[in-house]
Design an enzyme around this catalytic site. Structure first.
Site, PDB file in Angstrom:
ATOM      1  CG  HIS A   1       6.972 -22.788   8.441  1.00 35.27           C
ATOM      2  ND1 HIS A   1       6.644 -22.540   9.239  1.00 35.27           N
ATOM      3  CD2 HIS A   1       7.977 -23.322   8.988  1.00 35.27           C
ATOM      4  CE1 HIS A   1       6.365 -22.578  10.416  1.00 35.27           C
ATOM      5  NE2 HIS A   1       8.095 -22.673  10.257  1.00 35.27           N
TER       6      HIS A   1
ATOM      7  NE  ARG B   1      -2.499  -0.903   3.441  1.00 32.19           N
ATOM      8  CZ  ARG B   1      -3.143  -1.176   4.191  1.00 32.19           C
ATOM      9  NH1 ARG B   1      -4.454  -0.020   4.601  1.00 32.19           N
ATOM     10  NH2 ARG B   1      -2.611  -2.097   5.427  1.00 32.19           N
TER      11      ARG B   1
ATOM     12  CG  HIS C   1       3.071 -25.333  12.780  1.00 34.41           C
ATOM     13  ND1 HIS C   1       2.914 -25.512  11.604  1.00 34.41           N
ATOM     14  CD2 HIS C   1       3.663 -24.521  13.545  1.00 34.41           C
ATOM     15  CE1 HIS C   1       3.280 -24.072  10.772  1.00 34.41           C
ATOM     16  NE2 HIS C   1       3.680 -23.434  11.673  1.00 34.41           N
TER      17      HIS C   1
ATOM     18  CD  GLU D   1       7.662 -19.921  18.619  1.00 37.40           C
ATOM     19  OE1 GLU D   1       8.390 -19.453  17.385  1.00 37.40           O
ATOM     20  OE2 GLU D   1       6.612 -20.075  18.595  1.00 37.40           O
TER      21      GLU D   1
END
Ligand code: BG6
Length: 463
Positions: free
Chosen positions: A183, A51, A244, A220
């Site tokens: 992924h 944008r 996942h 994490e």
């Protein structure tokens, strides 16, 4: 190593949201490596949409293309290829008529190219925007057979919205044109699990008779890192488990097909997912744990937020093969350590013996470990635990494998669906988790607070 050859046709990779976090951290560095290793055709065009009034230079000056180079040295030729291939157009997707700009840019690039180009549309934008983009693409005739869609999760927010999303996309795009990215499935060690399972010594004991539990953990160290809007709409369960981890579980528990081919793998994964028992409302408190790290509410500016930054659940399967094995899926942000692993715990032959276990370490330090019981050296009969350790680094196994996003992009170039989730797989995973999602949305009952950098809430009750 070059990917197994299915044709890799030249394409225009259109990135919606080129200035976003995903594009900067994962996509553009992956593209740099693909150019460096000559894995994508030289005619490839990267068409970035934003944008803002930005030039190609502005975009690239904000990205660390060589972030994944182990020696930190950038390859000049590859950098030049990225620079030459990148075109940016300013487009405000919320305004009517703006898609015409995209259409003319694609027409122009198609004409300029000396070869036939595929159009790969990468939705690196919030899920709420994706649906609108997809229908606009369709309305503007950008859904021809040379078009493919790459969609980032979450694929819906619960079962009904997932159904709605699937239906609205199918109005314009055929299932074979849609690539729903997970992924984690594209991580090298995950793909190795299928090959590992071909070792008969394990495949013959790969069932409830021999396996007590399979725990999949993705912890994490990072917190939500400013992705507050995204996270407030998702939370740990939807962000990591629904996509996942449940997919990893399907890879570990599927019935091995005779051939590792896209269609047979999808069939087997779907069967594994469909056999997971949905958690009933009454069992939600017993079979799930959620937590939120201290300071989260302030960070996202919502003092009433009960979005979980930690989630752990126990699932089970209705198949004869797995009916007694506990499947535990755990994830959390702002924890003591980053690691993803799958731990398969075997049943001991006798009560007084310890469990053997097998660990697939997905990241970091990928490898496979087998814990065994051995006799302690010496005159006594004491036993101890020892570990057979296949460490990819020590074994000199080429750990310079492609990053998951390189793999994702290549597979879309060559139209290989194996590592992507089908609409049926998405619906099956939502069916299993729908009651937890709804019950967690309804109140903060049972939401535990944990300190940043800690091990998170205790999950023993799930075992
Ligand atoms: C993404 C999640 O899918 O995976 C993020 O949206 C998470 O919240 C990331 O941080 C973790 O990926 P990886 O490959 O670093 O384990």
């Amino acid at each position: 190593m070059k990917p197994d050859q299915k044709t890799i046709d030249p394409a225009i990779l259109v990135i919606f949201g080129i200035t976003g976090d995903l594009s900067k951290r994962k996509l553009l560095p992956a593209i740099y490596h693909l150019f460096k290793d000559d894995l994508i055709p030289k005619e490839t065009v990267i068409l970035g949409l934003t944008r803002q009034d930005l030039t190609e230079k502005d975009i690239l000056s904000n990205v660390e293309l060589c972030i994944n180079e182990e020696d930190g040295i950038c390859d000049k030729a590859a950098l030049k290829k990225v620079e030459d291939s990148l075109k940016v157009i300013q487009i405000d997707l919320s305004k009517m008529g703006e898609f015409k700009k995209l259409k003319s840019a694609l027409d122009y690039l198609d004409k300029k190219a000396k070869v036939k180009m595929n159009h790969l549309f990468y939705m690196s934008v919030p899920p709420k925007v994706t649906e609108n983009i997809v229908s606009e693409l369709g309305k503007h005739g950008l859904n021809k057979e040379n078009s493919r869609l790459l969609i980032e999760k979450p694929f819906g927010y619960e079962l009904n919205s997932a159904k709605h999303l699937i239906k609205s996309m199918s109005a314009y795009f055929h299932e074979s044109q849609i690539y729903r990215i997970d992924h984690y499935l594209a991580k090298e060690t995950v793909q190795n699990i299928l090959i590992f399972r071909r070792n008969n010594i394990f495949e013959n004991i790969w069932d409830s008779k021999h396996i007590d539990s399979i725990a999949i953990t993705a912890y994490e160290k990072i917190d939500v890192e400013g992705r507050k809007d995204f996270y407030e709409q998702t939370g740990a369960l939807i962000d990591i488990i629904q996509s996942h981890l449940i997919q990893l579980l399907s890879v570990v528990t599927l019935d091995m097909p005779a051939e590792i081919k896209s269609e047979s793998i999808h069939k087997a994964r779907l069967k594994a997912l469909e056999s997971l028992k949905p958690i009933s409302d009454s069992l939600v408190p017993k079979l799930s744990i959620r937590g939120q790290y201290t300071g989260y509410k302030k960070e996202v500016g919502n003092h009433n937020s009960f979005i979980e930054t930690f989630a752990a659940i126990r699932l089970s399967s209705s198949t004869k093969r797995w009916h007694q094995t506990k499947f535990i899926l755990r994830t959390g942000k702002a924890l003591h350590e980053k690691y993803t692993e799958i731990k398969v715990v075997f049943k001991p032959n006798r009560e007084d013996l310890e469990h053997n276990y097998l660990i697939f370490r997905i990241q970091p330090h990928e490898g496979i470990k087998l814990k065994l019981i051995i006799k302690e050296p010496g005159f006594n009969k004491k036993t101890k635990n020892a570990t057979l350790n296949l460490n990819y680094l020590e074994e000199n196994i080429d750990v310079k494998h492609p990053d998951a996003y390189e793999r994702v992009i290549i597979d879309v170039f060559r139209a290989d669906h194996t590592l992507f989730s089908t609409s049926h797989e998405i619906l099956a995973s939502w069916k299993t988790l729908d009651n937890i999602v709804k019950s967690w949305k309804a109140s903060d009952n049972g939401l535990l607070e944990y300190k940043k950098g800690s091990h998170g809430p205790v999950t023993d009750q799930l075992y």
